[in-house]
Every structure is written in C-alpha cells, then in structure tokens.
Design a protein around this motif. Structure first.
Motif, PDB file in Angstrom:
ATOM      1  N   LEU A 153       0.807  -1.115   0.119  1.00 24.91           N
ATOM      2  CA  LEU A 153       0.035  -0.033  -0.021  1.00 24.91           C
ATOM      3  C   LEU A 153       0.913   1.094   0.070  1.00 24.91           C
ATOM      4  N   SER A 154       0.605   2.132  -0.823  1.00 27.43           N
ATOM      5  CA  SER A 154       1.302   3.272  -1.323  1.00 27.43           C
ATOM      6  C   SER A 154       0.926   4.193   0.097  1.00 27.43           C
ATOM      7  N   PRO A 155       1.986   5.244   0.353  1.00 32.68           N
ATOM      8  CA  PRO A 155       1.719   6.115   1.490  1.00 32.68           C
ATOM      9  C   PRO A 155       0.793   7.181   0.805  1.00 32.68           C
ATOM     10  N   SER A 156       0.282   7.827   1.637  1.00 31.24           N
ATOM     11  CA  SER A 156      -0.760   8.946   1.182  1.00 31.24           C
ATOM     12  C   SER A 156       0.212  10.216   0.822  1.00 31.24           C
ATOM     13  N   LEU A 157       0.050  10.593  -0.315  1.00 39.72           N
ATOM     14  CA  LEU A 157       0.835  11.575  -0.908  1.00 39.72           C
ATOM     15  C   LEU A 157       0.129  13.040  -0.566  1.00 39.72           C
ATOM     16  N   SER A 158      -0.874  13.061  -0.265  1.00 42.32           N
ATOM     17  CA  SER A 158      -1.655  14.245  -0.181  1.00 42.32           C
ATOM     18  C   SER A 158      -2.656  14.432   0.874  1.00 42.32           C
ATOM     19  N   THR A 159      -3.110  15.339   1.640  1.00 44.30           N
ATOM     20  CA  THR A 159      -4.285  15.455   2.527  1.00 44.30           C
ATOM     21  C   THR A 159      -5.145  16.306   2.273  1.00 44.30           C
ATOM     22  N   ASN A 160      -4.925  17.053   0.865  1.00 45.88           N
ATOM     23  CA  ASN A 160      -5.615  18.097   0.495  1.00 45.88           C
ATOM     24  C   ASN A 160      -6.909  17.511  -0.116  1.00 45.88           C
ATOM     25  N   THR A 161      -8.026  17.894   0.317  1.00 43.95           N
ATOM     26  CA  THR A 161      -9.163  17.407  -0.264  1.00 43.95           C
ATOM     27  C   THR A 161      -9.689  17.990  -1.696  1.00 43.95           C
ATOM     28  N   ASP A 162      -8.995  19.063  -2.210  1.00 48.27           N
ATOM     29  CA  ASP A 162      -9.108  19.799  -3.288  1.00 48.27           C
ATOM     30  C   ASP A 162      -8.446  18.854  -4.452  1.00 48.27           C
ATOM     31  N   SER A 163      -7.425  18.143  -4.127  1.00 50.30           N
ATOM     32  CA  SER A 163      -6.863  17.455  -5.039  1.00 50.30           C
ATOM     33  C   SER A 163      -7.283  15.975  -5.011  1.00 50.30           C
ATOM     34  N   PRO A 164      -7.153  15.510  -6.333  1.00 48.99           N
ATOM     35  CA  PRO A 164      -7.680  14.343  -6.923  1.00 48.99           C
ATOM     36  C   PRO A 164      -6.892  12.994  -6.106  1.00 48.99           C
ATOM     37  N   GLU A 165      -5.698  13.233  -5.687  1.00 46.66           N
ATOM     38  CA  GLU A 165      -4.866  12.474  -4.556  1.00 46.66           C
ATOM     39  C   GLU A 165      -5.334  12.402  -3.192  1.00 46.66           C
ATOM     40  N   ARG A 166      -6.319  11.352  -2.945  1.00 47.08           N
ATOM     41  CA  ARG A 166      -6.968  11.463  -1.571  1.00 47.08           C
ATOM     42  C   ARG A 166      -6.843  10.226  -1.014  1.00 47.08           C
ATOM     43  N   SER A 167      -6.788  10.146   0.292  1.00 49.63           N
ATOM     44  CA  SER A 167      -6.654   8.913   1.123  1.00 49.63           C
ATOM     45  C   SER A 167      -8.246   8.599   1.161  1.00 49.63           C
ATOM     46  N   GLU A 168      -8.447   7.167   1.540  1.00 60.33           N
ATOM     47  CA  GLU A 168      -9.870   6.818   1.519  1.00 60.33           C
ATOM     48  C   GLU A 168     -10.657   7.687   2.738  1.00 60.33           C
ATOM     49  N   SER A 169      -9.962   7.546   3.817  1.00 59.03           N
ATOM     50  CA  SER A 169     -10.572   8.329   4.760  1.00 59.03           C
ATOM     51  C   SER A 169     -10.816   9.769   4.456  1.00 59.03           C
ATOM     52  N   LEU A 170     -10.449  10.248   3.376  1.00 54.99           N
ATOM     53  CA  LEU A 170     -10.754  11.670   3.306  1.00 54.99           C
ATOM     54  C   LEU A 170     -11.909  11.671   1.865  1.00 54.99           C
ATOM     55  N   ILE A 171     -12.197  10.701   1.328  1.00 53.01           N
ATOM     56  CA  ILE A 171     -13.260  10.458   0.555  1.00 53.01           C
ATOM     57  C   ILE A 171     -14.596  10.605   1.057  1.00 53.01           C
ATOM     58  N   GLN A 172     -15.409  11.818   0.671  1.00 51.78           N
ATOM     59  CA  GLN A 172     -16.655  12.099   1.372  1.00 51.78           C
ATOM     60  C   GLN A 172     -17.820  11.453   0.724  1.00 51.78           C
ATOM     61  N   TYR A 173     -17.569  11.229  -0.555  1.00 54.57           N
ATOM     62  CA  TYR A 173     -18.900  11.088  -1.444  1.00 54.57           C
ATOM     63  C   TYR A 173     -19.363   9.525  -1.187  1.00 54.57           C
ATOM     64  N   THR A 174     -18.546   8.752  -0.529  1.00 56.21           N
ATOM     65  CA  THR A 174     -18.801   7.204  -0.077  1.00 56.21           C
ATOM     66  C   THR A 174     -18.158   6.696   1.249  1.00 56.21           C
ATOM     67  N   PRO A 175     -18.717   6.149   2.048  1.00 58.00           N
ATOM     68  CA  PRO A 175     -18.469   5.913   3.352  1.00 58.00           C
ATOM     69  C   PRO A 175     -17.192   5.044   3.287  1.00 58.00           C
ATOM     70  N   SER A 176     -17.158   4.263   2.021  1.00 57.22           N
ATOM     71  CA  SER A 176     -15.790   3.420   1.959  1.00 57.22           C
ATOM     72  C   SER A 176     -15.586   3.024   0.391  1.00 57.22           C
ATOM     73  N   LEU A 177     -14.351   3.087  -0.139  1.00 55.59           N
ATOM     74  CA  LEU A 177     -14.306   2.802  -1.603  1.00 55.59           C
ATOM     75  C   LEU A 177     -13.835   1.068  -1.628  1.00 55.59           C
ATOM     76  N   THR A 178     -13.756   0.540  -0.422  1.00 51.60           N
ATOM     77  CA  THR A 178     -13.466  -0.940  -0.425  1.00 51.60           C
ATOM     78  C   THR A 178     -14.178  -1.801   0.212  1.00 51.60           C
ATOM     79  N   GLN A 179     -15.043  -1.217   1.123  1.00 45.19           N
ATOM     80  CA  GLN A 179     -16.355  -1.904   1.928  1.00 45.19           C
ATOM     81  C   GLN A 179     -17.612  -1.533   1.289  1.00 45.19           C
ATOM     82  N   TYR A 180     -18.427  -2.482   1.310  1.00 44.52           N
ATOM     83  CA  TYR A 180     -19.811  -2.233   1.174  1.00 44.52           C
ATOM     84  C   TYR A 180     -20.677  -1.560   2.522  1.00 44.52           C
ATOM     85  N   ILE A 181     -20.696  -0.418   2.457  1.00 47.52           N
ATOM     86  CA  ILE A 181     -21.068   0.294   3.568  1.00 47.52           C
ATOM     87  C   ILE A 181     -22.291   1.433   2.990  1.00 47.52           C
TER      88      ILE A 181
END
Length: 677
Positions: A6-34
């Motif tokens: 797993l790659s380290p997070s390169l950005s914590t800026n939510t305006d950037s397309p480079e986001r960690s899963e915890s910063l994605i706000q449009y879905t509860p999870s990109l990897t779990q069905y929630i």
C-alpha cells in the motif's frame, strides 16, 4: 500480500484528486460495502432513508385526466414492485384530479404513496402538495423559463435572482410543512436554467448548485422532509453529479438527505438497461442511493423488476464480501473523467479504444468457424471476410485452437500450455497465469515478442510481479475477481497499478455463474461500466460460466460488451437513442415511434437521436443529442439540430422522413445498403 504494497498517502488536500480513503466524502468506503447514512424522509406509510430498504419506484404514462386508466396502471405498477408511484401534474386540472386517483386507489385497498411530478407550474405543485404524499419539483424550471440565453450576472444581480426564486418557492415549502408532504428536489442535466448555465456551465457543478439553491431555502424554513436527485441521460455526468452532491452536502454541513437514483431517458430494451445499470449500479456499489427509478421507453410496470434486480444485489453484499485492503492514496478524480495513462501494446492502451475479447473457450472446436455471433462474416463470393461495427477484436479459444485461418482484424488468444507447442506462435498470443509468467520471466523463456496476456487478481499482485511488469512492454493484464464486492476489488487493483506508476494496459474480465439471463446485462454494466466511467480499462472480456455454448450466447455477450463501452462513452459503435420513458404529458406513442425511428436509423454509427414526448422533456433533456424529435401537440412534431429547433409543427406521419432529411443535410446520412452487414 497486498497490505505491504500500500502506497503512503501523498496528499491530505481534499481539493486534490489524490486522496486517502478516509478523506473521500462521497462514499463511506471505497473498499467495503457500507450504505451511506442518511436522514429519514416520511412519505406516507413508506419512509425512505438508510434505516430502511432501498425503495423501488416508477411513473405512470397514462393521461392524468384519465382517472380509471391511471388507477389501473398504478395498480399494475404496485403489483410489479413499485413502492412509490409518480404521476405528472402539468397543470392545475391534473393536480386536482390526483385526488380522484388517490381516492379510488385507497378505496381498492392500495395505500402506496403517490408523488406529483411538477414542471413549470408552482400553482399545480401547491395544490398537489395538499393531496398526495410527495411532490417532485425541478429547480431548473420551477421559477425560470429556459430561453438558451447567456447572461453575465453581477453578484448583486445573481443575489436578486435568488430572492425572486425564494419568493416563488416559499409558498410550496410552507404547504408541505403544514400537510406533512415530502418533496424531491430533482435536478435534470438537460433542463438547467439559463441562470445556472450562465454562471456554472453545463456541468455536474451546475447541477449540484441548482439543487443546493433550493435546498438552502428549505433549510432556512426548517423544512427537511426532502430527497434529492441528479439525473442525466449521460451516465458519466450522472455519477459525477451525485458524488459531488454528497461531497457538497457534507462540506456545507447540510443534512445527509436520501438520494433518488436514475439515468433519465435511458431508452429501451438492453441498451436502456445497460445505461441505467451503469449509472445506478456504479453508485449503489459505493453505498449511495435510497430509491431507484429505471427510466425505460417501455410500460412502467416493466421498470420495477429491473430496479429491484439492481437493488437486490446489495441485500447481503457486506456479509458475503471478502475484505479488500484500504486505499491510502486515491489517484482518481471521481468528479471528472480522465482516462488512466497506459502505454501501447499492440492495439491495446495508449490512444486505442477499449478492445473486446470474445470467449470461445467453452464452444466446441467444431463450431469455432462460425464467427457471425461476434461480428465477422464469411462471404463465399467473393471469398472474403467482412466485419461489422460489433466485430470482436480477439477470440480466446483456451485449450482448443481454431482449426481454420482467422480473418484479418481478428486474432486468437490461447492458454499458455497450448501456445507453447502451437505451430503459429507469431499470429497468436498466450495467456499466462501470474505464476507461469513469473516463471517464464525468471527463466528467460521466450514468449510472444509483441503481445502476451497475464491473468491476475488483486491477491496475486506481488512485488515480484509488479517489478516484472514494469520492465516488460509486451504484457496486457486480464484482471478478474471472485469477490462478491467485485467492482471495488478490481478498482483497488487499478489504484495499486497507478500508485506504483505502472502503465500496463488492462482488460477487465468478468465471468458470471448462475446469473439469470435478464440480470446479466445489469451486473456486467455495473461491474465493468463502473470502472470504465472513471477511465479505467483498455478492454473487456465477458463470459457466463455454464453457458449453453450456442451462437445466441456468444452474440449476447459480444453485444453486451459493445453496449457497455457505448454507454460509458469509451467506444461508440452504434446509434444512440435518448428516449424518455413516457408519462401523462406525452403527445404520441413513444414506444411505437422509437421503434420506427430505430428501424430507419440504427445503422448511423455514432449519431445520437433524442426522442421526447413533450416540450418539458424536449431540447433540455436531450442535451447530448445530435438531433431531436419532440412532441409539441397532438400529431405535431418539432425537429431539432442539437438544441436548436429547425422544423416546427411537422405532421407526425411525415416527421421521420423529415428527420432523415435533416440528417442528410448535415452529410451524416448513410444509405443502409452501403453499411456492412
């Protein structure tokens, strides 16, 4: 194995397309069905929201003034599975008649909530809100009239426009509060107001802002019994708009309102189902959506089973899924389409359109010669092959090599063990397992010099494999998943390739077991289309485990592959029809007319034709269309080029011929006799 990669997070800026899963706000999870957590909306006795099942709904097509017909059709829809029924109210008289329809339904023992559909007429909405359980208003035309004008607003002038809208909208809000009536603020991509278009453009951003302007007025009045929708006939635009809406609600601290999902004007038959599933299914995969309406140019009772089939896939999704490693660096911008960067291998990747591989591995070798189902035709005279627009690019024959020379433009893929001893290794390509590929790489075993396929799943994506792929310009990956949560697992694989800087082309492979024939297009459009819509994938390979091996099965899977690519707008191979599903406003028989237009024009590759039953669903709703056929009166049709009306009041019996003349004037008409078989 993958956790260590797993790659380290390169950005914590939510305006950037480079986001960690915890910063994605449009879905509860990109990897779990929630399922996304929402507020609850009270709609009669059938509440909506994340504490309740995802609801099914549809819309009547009978004239609302036909009380008996409306009641009978509503009952058919309820018995087909509709939990809400929407009825158009284009004027006050139809809004008044909703009371008669409702009374008769209740007298017959049907308590399903009714929804009034409103365009242009606030007075009809205000009356309907006193009668039915819910009203739908379109913010694009509730307080505005569309003139297709660009207006350069100052901030002060724009603020004045919002005050004007508020004055028109407040009476409806107050009636809904008094009567306990729910409301859907339903944005349509094709009917954004001139005001929104002038400031935000014809974009998902404009769609979201159109709804938020009305929503802010509701919240200022402490009215929250609201659902929201972001519909478009383009699934890509639709998905981006819903994602952005969820993100904006969270960022502005607004309530997490339930969402009504739908691809508007999806069309008919398999194409309509594919387009609907691609948009709706992609969102459902990420836990987004609380009610579904599938808009087909068919009888409305046929829509509910399709919606239910899409929804039912997620009933036990969380319990039956295997864990997927979380994403710590998300390199995909979910609000804007960008195709994943790949290098070219043969005719895969780079600037090439996605390729289609037909699976012949379960077909008896004696039947390989029949390539008609995958779009290749042998003509005894003049002893040549011909390919149509749905001609597969490759056939995978597995362990059974074809016993004849393939036509130009079609290549064969063989299992590696068979390919190693095959006489024509130059004109065929092997498909290797990840293990076989690593062994061949380590021992420097000679492979095909131009194109080799490697099958891989997410758990097989090792450091060793990634290093080998990085240094091999001949490989195309064929990725697959056995996970019930397949699309997110395949997306996770793409994310890791991107984070590791690999530009290897990828074919998305899905094999379905024990899937009902009518559900296969829905599942495949979700699983494959949900990736293509984010720019992921350089080819498709579909198979149905245990398929009969018949020509019809092959033809169906091949057509499905091309249909998904078309709906995702990644490979255009046929005419596209943007046809509304009909309602009580419709001024002609949409099903019959659509069939007649399709019969005359379905050979016009890449041409988009909008077929709209009334002016409400006219030039706006067919925003993507090249040409439009719009009802403006009984047996009177207006013909459009784009959003510009070209011919008015054309008699219906001449309208199809006039439409063809218009296409001919633009030098886009081709005689059917000149098109390949």
């Amino acid at each position: 194995m993958l956790d260590s990669l797993l790659s380290p997070s390169l950005s914590t800026n939510t305006d950037s397309p480079e986001r960690s899963e915890s910063l994605i706000q449009y879905t509860p999870s990109l990897t779990q069905y929630i399922r996304r957590k929402t507020s609850t909306v009270t709609i009669g006795d059938v509440p909506m929201g994340s504490d309740y099942p995802i609801r099914v709904q549809s819309m009547t097509t009978i004239d609302t003034m036909d009380t008996k017909g409306s009641v009978e059709q509503t009952i058919r829809m309820i018995e087909a599975g509709c939990e809400y029924v929407r009825i158009t109210a284009p004027s006050v008289k139809e809004a008044q008649n909703l009371e008669n329809i409702r009374k008769e339904l209740r007298a017959k023992g049907y308590n399903t909530p009714l929804v009034a559909d409103i365009h242009f007429t606030p007075n009809a909405a205000e009356l309907a809100a006193r009668i039915v359980e819910k009203v739908r208003i379109n913010p694009g035309n509730y307080a505005d009239r569309k003139r297709f004008e660009f207006i350069d607003y100052t901030d002060a002038a724009y603020a004045a426009e919002l005050e004007r809208i508020q004055a028109k909208f407040l009476p409806l809000i107050r009636i809904c509060k008094e009567y306990g009536t729910a409301m859907r603020i339903g944005t349509n991509h094709g009917s954004l107001s001139d005001r929104i278009l002038s400031r935000y453009g014809d974009t998902p951003v404009g769609m979201v802002e159109s709804a938020l302007e009305f929503l802010r007025i509701c919240e200022a009045e402490n009215y929250y019994n609201i659902t929201l929708s972001m519909k478009s006939s383009n699934p890509q635009v639709m998905v981006q708009a819903y994602r952005l809406l969820v993100q904006r609600l969270d960022e502005e601290g607004l309530k997490p309102y339930p969402l009504h999902l739908g691809v508007t004007e999806a069309g008919e038959a398999e194409d309509g189902r594919i387009k609907s599933a691609l948009g709706i299914g992609t969102l459902l995969e990420d836990g987004i959506g609380d009610t579904v309406r599938v808009s087909l140019t068919e009888e409305p009772e046929r829509e509910a089973p399709v919606a239910k089939a899409l929804i039912d896939r997620y009933t036990n999704r969380a319990a039956t899924s295997n864990p997927i490693p979380k994403i710590t660096h998300y390199p995909i911008n979910p609000f804007q389409y960008t195709r994943r960067k790949t290098h070219e291998v043969a005719n895969f990747g780079g600037q090439n359109v996605p390729r289609v591989i037909a699976d012949f591995s379960q077909i008896p070798v004696t039947e390989h010669r029949d390539l008609h189902p995958v779009g290749h035709f042998y003509l005894p005279e003049p002893d040549k092959w011909r390919m149509n627009d749905l001609g597969a690019d490759y056939i995978y024959t597995g362990s059974q090599p074809a016993q004849f020379m393939l036509p130009n433009g079609l290549r064969q893929i063989l299992d590696y063990a068979v390919w190693q001893t095959y006489s024509d290794q130059v004109n065929t390509s092997p498909v290797l397992s990840a293990t076989d590929y690593l062994t061949a790489h380590a021992t420097q075993t000679q492979l095909q010099t131009r194109l080799n396929f490697v099958r891989v799943s997410l758990p097989e994506l090792s450091n060793e494999l990634l290093v080998s792929l990085r240094n091999d310009p001949t490989v195309v990956l064929i990725i697959s998943s056995d996970n019930a949560h397949a699309m997110p697992e395949l997306r996770r694989l793409f994310v890791e390739l991107m984070n590791q800087g690999l530009t290897t082309p990828v074919v998305i492979s899905r094999a379905y077991t024990q899937v009902a024939e009518e559900n296969l297009p829905l599942y495949a459009a979700t699983d494959v289309g949900g990736l293509l819509i984010d720019g992921l994938g350089d080819g498709t390979m579909l198979s149905s485990v245990g398929m009969s091996g018949s020509a019809d099965s092959l033809k169906g899977l091949n057509s499905l592959s091309f249909g998904i690519l078309q709906a995702a707008r990644t490979r255009i191979t046929k005419t596209e029809y943007i046809s509304c599903p009909s309602c009580g406003r419709t001024l002609f028989d949409l099903q019959e007319t659509t069939a007649r237009i399709r019969q005359r024009t379905d050979h016009l590759k890449g041409v988009k034709i909008g077929i709209m039953g009334c002016i409400v669903n006219g030039p706006g709703e067919m925003a993507d269309a090249d040409y439009g056929y719009v009802g403006i009166g009984r047996d009177k049709i207006a013909l459009y080029r784009g959003q510009e009306v070209i011919k008015k009041s054309v008699p219906a019996d001449r309208a199809v011929d006039e439409l063809i003349e218009l296409i001919r004037e633009d030098s886009r008409w081709i005689e059917p006799s000149l098109v390949n078989e």
